[in-house]
Enzyme design. Sequence first.
Site, short mmCIF file in Angstrom:
data_model
loop_
_atom_site.label_atom_id
_atom_site.label_comp_id
_atom_site.label_asym_id
_atom_site.label_seq_id
_atom_site.Cartn_x
_atom_site.Cartn_y
_atom_site.Cartn_z
N HIS A 46 0.72 -1.23 -0.09
CA HIS A 46 -0.05 0.00 -0.14
C HIS A 46 0.87 1.11 -0.01
CE1 HIS A 46 -2.94 2.96 1.42
NE2 HIS A 46 -3.98 2.02 0.92
N ASP B 6 -7.74 -4.28 -0.63
CA ASP B 6 -8.40 -4.53 -1.83
C ASP B 6 -8.20 -6.24 -2.06
OD1 ASP B 6 -8.92 -1.82 -3.01
OD2 ASP B 6 -6.53 -1.54 -3.15
#
Length: 427
Positions: free
Chosen positions: A305, A362
């Site tokens: 991330h 995600d």
Amino acid sequence: MPDAVLRYGDKELTLPVHTGTHGDAAIDISKLRAELGLVTLDSGLGNTAEGEGSISFIDGEAGLLSYRGYPIEQLAEHASFLEVAYLLQYGELPTPTELEAYEESVRRHTLIREDMKHLFEAFPHNAHPMQILASAVSALATYYPDALNPLDEEAVDISARRLIAKTPTMVAWSYKYRVSQPYIYPDNTHDYASNFLKMMFSVPAEEYTPDPVVAKALNLLLVLHADHGQNCSSSAVRLVGSSHSNIFSSVAAGIHALAGPLHGGANQAVLEMLEDLHQNGTSVETAVKRAKDKNDPFRLMGFGHRVYKNFDPRARILKKQADEVLDALGIDDPLLDLARELEEVALNDDYFVERKLYPNVDFYSGIIYRAIGFPADMFTVLFAIGRLPGWISQFRELLADPATRIFRPRQLYVGPATRDYVPLDQR
């Protein structure tokens, strides 16, 4: 904290330093150009605070996220999505009476105008749901011309409730049109997540009761996506809002920003990657080996991330939820099996651990959405439903700040120097 001092040529400028509740201190450069004739160059605005904010806080190094000071772990365990929506907008957790009144006001607005069916039916059946949603949100402004003034707090408040109430209906109706099934109207006896599931997956010919395990998982996903600081889509909402555009247009801008594969489209990309690996018969070992090869363009989607240099706190929560949902539903899906294998390797492989390339939100959200039955290209609109309270709160915070000015970033011009026009017949 002492002020900063910048010396440039024979000039010196004192730059006030502001400190927040948590996180980095900020240098106020608002007088930099006027005093020294300089602007800053910050590609991607990764080091620039557009303004002050009090909605959510992220500590990427420590892997922390909070809404209005409340740790995401506590909200995920205890709060409903509408409770979080109230918190983000109004700054405090609602009392039981306040929450009941807020939920009732949202329920009153779940229906959309009947003629909006024609809007959905004007699109091709294979149109991407995010483009349809952005168009539908923009269209809402035409139905409520009396509630568009962004400086009228009452108008903004009712528009915000309409957005939160109607967006699941618009998403579900666009899906029903796509699969050639009858539109299902909202059933306000259900909670927010269950109502959406019923509009999505029920048909008039059969009785439908939303699975409480699925409804709980969807509520959790919406809570975890509700806000995440001034990311790309929230910045888009604020940028458009700074021109005093109405809340529907501003949120539509956020939807378009979220549609990008580097932002909200990442959860769809995870499933597309898994489908590609499965169809090509690529083993997990081969996929991991390719991901480690810097000369190979292949990348494992859903790992790492930009902000979190530790485990994404939302992913920690969703990992447990994904296990519960898949076990409860007893789904036999080769893509989900593949995802679990990839997760196991990434969590134990030195290459990923050393680089802190942990599965992110995600990765797990895509797994859960697929298990529930959503098609992959709808994952981003589900993200958008969850992010609505954050966008609305960012919009409201911006307009309430007396220091707000229309956004007008500078650029460092590197084009041609001044030159004379050459007549067409001489070129």
